[in-house]
Every structure is written in structure tokens, then in C-alpha cells.
Design a protein around this motif. Structure first.
Motif, PDB file in Angstrom:
ATOM      1  N   THR A 381      11.172  10.292 -36.477  1.00  0.00           N
ATOM      2  CA  THR A 381      11.363  11.324 -37.501  1.00  0.00           C
ATOM      3  C   THR A 381      10.841  10.853 -38.852  1.00  0.00           C
ATOM      4  O   THR A 381      10.244  11.634 -39.612  1.00  0.00           O
ATOM      5  CB  THR A 381      12.853  11.672 -37.633  1.00  0.00           C
ATOM      6  OG1 THR A 381      13.346  12.134 -36.375  1.00  0.00           O
ATOM      7  CG2 THR A 381      13.070  12.764 -38.684  1.00  0.00           C
ATOM      8  N   ASN A 382      11.000   9.567 -39.140  1.00  0.00           N
ATOM      9  CA  ASN A 382      10.676   9.040 -40.458  1.00  0.00           C
ATOM     10  C   ASN A 382       9.217   8.658 -40.639  1.00  0.00           C
ATOM     11  O   ASN A 382       8.843   8.160 -41.698  1.00  0.00           O
ATOM     12  CB  ASN A 382      11.565   7.826 -40.754  1.00  0.00           C
ATOM     13  CG  ASN A 382      13.011   8.227 -40.926  1.00  0.00           C
ATOM     14  OD1 ASN A 382      13.319   9.334 -41.364  1.00  0.00           O
ATOM     15  ND2 ASN A 382      13.925   7.338 -40.548  1.00  0.00           N
ATOM     16  N   ILE A 383       8.393   8.850 -39.620  1.00  0.00           N
ATOM     17  CA  ILE A 383       6.959   8.616 -39.802  1.00  0.00           C
ATOM     18  C   ILE A 383       6.410   9.698 -40.709  1.00  0.00           C
ATOM     19  O   ILE A 383       6.511  10.889 -40.427  1.00  0.00           O
ATOM     20  CB  ILE A 383       6.215   8.623 -38.458  1.00  0.00           C
ATOM     21  CG1 ILE A 383       6.679   7.469 -37.599  1.00  0.00           C
ATOM     22  CG2 ILE A 383       4.712   8.542 -38.673  1.00  0.00           C
ATOM     23  CD1 ILE A 383       6.047   7.428 -36.239  1.00  0.00           C
ATOM     24  N   LYS A 384       5.803   9.307 -41.801  1.00  0.00           N
ATOM     25  CA  LYS A 384       5.289  10.267 -42.776  1.00  0.00           C
ATOM     26  C   LYS A 384       3.795  10.498 -42.580  1.00  0.00           C
ATOM     27  O   LYS A 384       3.103   9.743 -41.918  1.00  0.00           O
ATOM     28  CB  LYS A 384       5.532   9.755 -44.202  1.00  0.00           C
ATOM     29  CG  LYS A 384       6.989   9.413 -44.473  1.00  0.00           C
ATOM     30  CD  LYS A 384       7.894  10.621 -44.337  1.00  0.00           C
ATOM     31  CE  LYS A 384       9.342  10.270 -44.674  1.00  0.00           C
ATOM     32  NZ  LYS A 384      10.256  11.398 -44.476  1.00  0.00           N
ATOM     33  N   LYS A 385       3.305  11.536 -43.226  1.00  0.00           N
ATOM     34  CA  LYS A 385       1.890  11.860 -43.146  1.00  0.00           C
ATOM     35  C   LYS A 385       0.995  10.728 -43.655  1.00  0.00           C
ATOM     36  O   LYS A 385      -0.130  10.597 -43.229  1.00  0.00           O
ATOM     37  CB  LYS A 385       1.596  13.102 -43.988  1.00  0.00           C
ATOM     38  CG  LYS A 385       1.863  14.404 -43.317  1.00  0.00           C
ATOM     39  CD  LYS A 385       1.176  15.481 -44.116  1.00  0.00           C
ATOM     40  CE  LYS A 385       1.985  16.734 -44.139  1.00  0.00           C
ATOM     41  NZ  LYS A 385       1.335  17.747 -44.961  1.00  0.00           N
ATOM     42  N   LYS A 386       1.522   9.936 -44.592  1.00  0.00           N
ATOM     43  CA  LYS A 386       0.688   8.915 -45.200  1.00  0.00           C
ATOM     44  C   LYS A 386       0.172   7.906 -44.181  1.00  0.00           C
ATOM     45  O   LYS A 386      -0.794   7.204 -44.429  1.00  0.00           O
ATOM     46  CB  LYS A 386       1.465   8.176 -46.279  1.00  0.00           C
ATOM     47  CG  LYS A 386       2.650   7.377 -45.758  1.00  0.00           C
ATOM     48  CD  LYS A 386       3.401   6.695 -46.889  1.00  0.00           C
ATOM     49  CE  LYS A 386       4.588   5.892 -46.372  1.00  0.00           C
ATOM     50  NZ  LYS A 386       5.325   5.246 -47.456  1.00  0.00           N
TER      51      LYS A 386
END
Length: 425
Positions: A381-386
Motif C-alpha cells: 500500500t505504501n509504495i508511492k508513484k515516485k
């Protein structure tokens, strides 16, 4: 003077060509001389073993012939010409650059992934799709069946991932046969029985991987997709067993209807050759006449609706009880659930090789009953687009790999490896 220069240039060109020919013959002679039984497992054999899913013997029958090896371009890319292993044809490496462009331009097969989302399943579904994208290599085609009020949210979220350029998606309304729509929609969980009608709705799709919304991929979709090639001529679908340990099995202790094998199957991860499913005539206990997929569903429901607990999964169990030859059973690591660890670890393949697909049924992603399951869900869930997941790794675009070990009182998740996106393994 010019005439002499031309002769010198011609001689140099001929000498260069002769030198190349000599090197190529030397490579072939070295290859033939090393074709005995000595040495460890050759690299080409390793590549073949990986491609075949790790099965196969290691004797003369498993060794490719010289002509077969000389058709293999797979290793030349990774080895300088003068460091080639003995089982790779040297001549191919000389010519490979010429053909590499044409090999790359061949069309790549898309993998089709389907999911059904109703109620408050939007976020869970998005995390599942994210996990599929992070680890997969080939492009994906998502088939998302959702209630009308969820369509705009799905579209907004998926369009924000368009920079990935490795997937397409299609949104579908929840669709059941009109005459029995209400009955089908209320069977077990809302909309869950939609999966039974996928072969009839997606008529142009040959093969499909269906997963529940509470699935997380910890390996590329490519790996489970490759199991389609392991189907024999009678098999039309693949699922994992509901239980590995009969003493804690549900079907063998409580079911009031037929079920597959000793402990039944779980339909949360279901790989389908839908062309075969549409063509097959199924044996059944309602009539002596074999029925096709679209004709057997409603009669099954009418006969067993008072005896089934798990809805469409029970109907699939009944169907494959009468047609066991049509089912390919894959190991529990492809559909790892709390049942595999809640009463002690009982999935041997996961202990030895790791968990490939995590199935967080019983709502374990959202409570504290199984902290390990919840931790994996929250990590994804915490994987971001960056992170630009799925893009090729390079100096300017590096994705931080997620490697973690999760310990709880009941089970050690020491074989969940979340690898770098785009990894080939």
C-alpha cells in the motif's frame, strides 16, 4: 600506385575474413570437444530448466543436440564471445546482433487478469493490481467487473498509472442472466459468482487469470501464466486445494455436496483456458446428457442451492468432482491463505520455495489476527508513484527493492521476497 593500394586493401579484407572463419571453427571445435559428461549443469540447461518450471531429468535426454543449441540466442547477449560456455554455439553470438532488432520487434503476448469488485473493495482491488504491475514482465490486460458507482474511481486511479505503459484495462458492469440475476448476485458474497460467467462474457479472450480482490502477487504474473503450458489436452482450469491437511479440512468434514478430491479446491486464484471451457461438454449428476458451461450453471444452482455454503466455489467443486480430468492442481504457494498457518504451517512448498501469491481472506489485511499478512499488505500500500515501479532499472531510475522478514508467534514469513520491479527470475 593506386593499383597496389587496392591489392593491399583486398588482401587485408581477405585476411580478416579468414581470421573470423578460423575463430568460428575454433569455437565449434571447442564446443564439440566439451560435449561429454563432465562439468556442472551448463548455463543453457539452467535456462531450459527455468523455462520448464524446474521439472525434467538431467541425463542425455535432457541435453539439447548441437543443432538445437546453435538455434539458441539466449546466452550470447550476456557473455563476451571469448568467454562463452562450451554448450553455446559461438557462431550464433557473431551473428546475433544482426537479428536482435528483428527479435525485439516480435509481438509480445498479453496476460489477461480479471477481478470482480463490489461494495467497499475498491482500495483492496487497487493494491492487488499494483502488486501485479510491480512484479510482472509482460504487459497486462485488466478486466475489471465492478458496480456502476465504482467505475469513476477505478478510472481515475488507473489513469494516474498511465505513465507505466505496460497495461491496459477495461471496466465492465456486473452482469448476470436476466431471469436469475438477483439470485446469482446474492450467492455467497455480493457479485462473487460473476466469475462463473467470465467465459460467456469475455468471448474473445482465450485464457484468463481470475483472482479475488484480497490477492497480493509476490512473483510476476508471468510465472503463474506459464502454467497454462503445463495443461494436458483435457485440462481447462487450474486451482489450488482448499486444504493440504485433511484433519482441518472444511469440505471433507462439513460439505453436503460433492467436491473435488479429498479436501476440495479454492477458487480465489483460478487460471482458465476459456476456449476449452466454452467447448467442453461436462458430465453431471442431473442428466445423462453432457452440458456445456453456459447450460450447466443454473441447473447446478437449483439442485444444490440449499446445500452449498461457499457459493460459486462450491459449484466449481461439484463440477470438477464429476470432471476431475479437466482440472490442473497447482501447489498451495500459488494461493497461500491463513488456513496454511493458523493451525501450524501446512504448506510444504511455501516453506521450501517461498510464497508466490498471498490470499488474505477472512479480512486479515484489516485486523490484527494475522500480523504478517497485514504487514505485507501495508508494505505494498505504501509504495508511492515516485518509485516508478515497473520501469527499467537504470542509474537515473532506480527502484528500491523491498526485502523484509516478518516474524509472528504463529509463523515465520522468512520466505516472502519482494524483489525489484521488472526482475526476471
Amino acid at each position: 600506385m593506386r593499383r597496389y593500394l587496392r591489392v593491399v586493401v583486398l588482401c587485408l579484407a581477405c585476411g580478416f575474413c579468414s581470421l573470423l572463419y578460423a575463430f568460428s571453427q575454433l569455437a565449434v571445435s571447442v564446443e564439440e570437444g566439451a560435449g561429454g559428461d563432465g562439468g556442472g549443469k551448463p548455463q543453457a540447461a539452467v535456462a531450459s530448466w527455468l523455462a520448464g518450471g524446474g521439472t525434467g531429468g538431467a541425463g542425455p535426454a535432457a541435453r539439447p543436440s548441437r543443432s538445437d543449441r546453435c538455434k539458441d540466442f539466449s546466452l550470447c547477449y550476456w557473455n563476451p564471445y571469448w568467454m562463452l560456455p562450451s554448450d553455446v554455439c559461438g557462431m550464433n553470438c557473431f551473428w546475433e546482433a544482426t537479428f536482435r532488432y528483428s527479435l525485439k520487434t516480435q509481438p509480445i503476448e498479453k496476460m489477461h487478469l480479471a477481478v470482480v469488485a463490489c461494495g467497499e473493495r475498491l482500495e483492496e482491488t487497487m493494491i492487488m493490481l499494483k502488486s501485479a504491475l510491480i512484479f510482472s514482465v509482460k504487459p497486462l490486460q485488466f478486466h475489471i467487473f465492478a458496480e456502476d458507482q465504482l467505475h469513476d474511481s477505478f478510472k481515475d486511479r488507473l489513469d494516474s498509472w498511465s505513465f507505466l505503459q505496460k497495461f491496459n484495462y477495461t471496466l465492465y458492469p456486473i452482469t448476470f442472466p436476466k431471469e436469475n440475476a438477483v439470485e446469482w448476485k446474492k450467492l455467497f458474497k455480493p457479485c462473487a459468482s460473476q466469475r462463473l460467467f467470465l467465459p460467456l462474457i469475455l468471448k474473445e479472450v482465450d485464457s484468463l487469470l481470475y483472482v479475488d480482490t484480497d490477492i497480493l502477487f509476490l512473483r510476476p504474473v508471468d510465472d503463474i501464466w506459464s502454467l497454462l503450458k503445463k495443461f494436458n489436452s483435457t485440462q481447462i482450469a487450474a486451482m489450488a486445494l482448499e486444504h493440504e491437511e485433511p484433519r482441518i479440512g472444511w469440505y471433507n468434514r462439513f460439505a453436503r455436496h460433492p467436491y473435488y478430491g479429498k479436501t476440495g479446491v479454492n477458487s480465489g486464484v483460478m487460471l482458465m483456458n476459456m476456449t476449452r471451457m466454452r467447448r467442453k461438454y461436462f458430465k453431471n449428476d442431473m442428466t445423462t446428457v453432457r452440458l456445456q458451461w453456459g447450460d450447466i450453471l443454473m441447473p447446478l444452482l437449483k439442485k444444490y442451492k440449499l446445500n452449498i455454503t461457499w457459493g460459486d466455489q462450491d459449484l466449481l467443486n461439484i463440477m470438477f468432482f464429476h470432471n476431475p480430468e479437466s482440472l490442473f492442481v497447482f501447489p498451495c504457494q500459488w494461493n497461500y491463505r491463513p488456513d496454511h498457518c493458523i493451525y501450524g504451517s501446512n504448506c510444504r512448498e511455501a516453506e521450501e520455495e517461498g510464497i508466490f501469491i498471498l490470499h488474505g481472506n477472512r479480512g486479515v489485511y484489516h485486523d490484527d489476527k494475522q500480523p504478517a499478512f497485514r504487514a505485507v499488505y501495508e508494505a505494498l500500500t505504501n509504495i508511492k508513484k515516485k518509485f516508478h515501479f515497473g520501469l527499467p532499472l537504470s542509474a537515473s531510475n532506480t527502484v528500491t527493492p523491498m526485502h523484509f522478514f516478518i516474524y509472528t508467534d504463529s509463523i515465520t514469513f522468512d520466505k516472502i521476497y519482494l524483489l525489484q520491479p521488472g526482475s526476471h527470475f
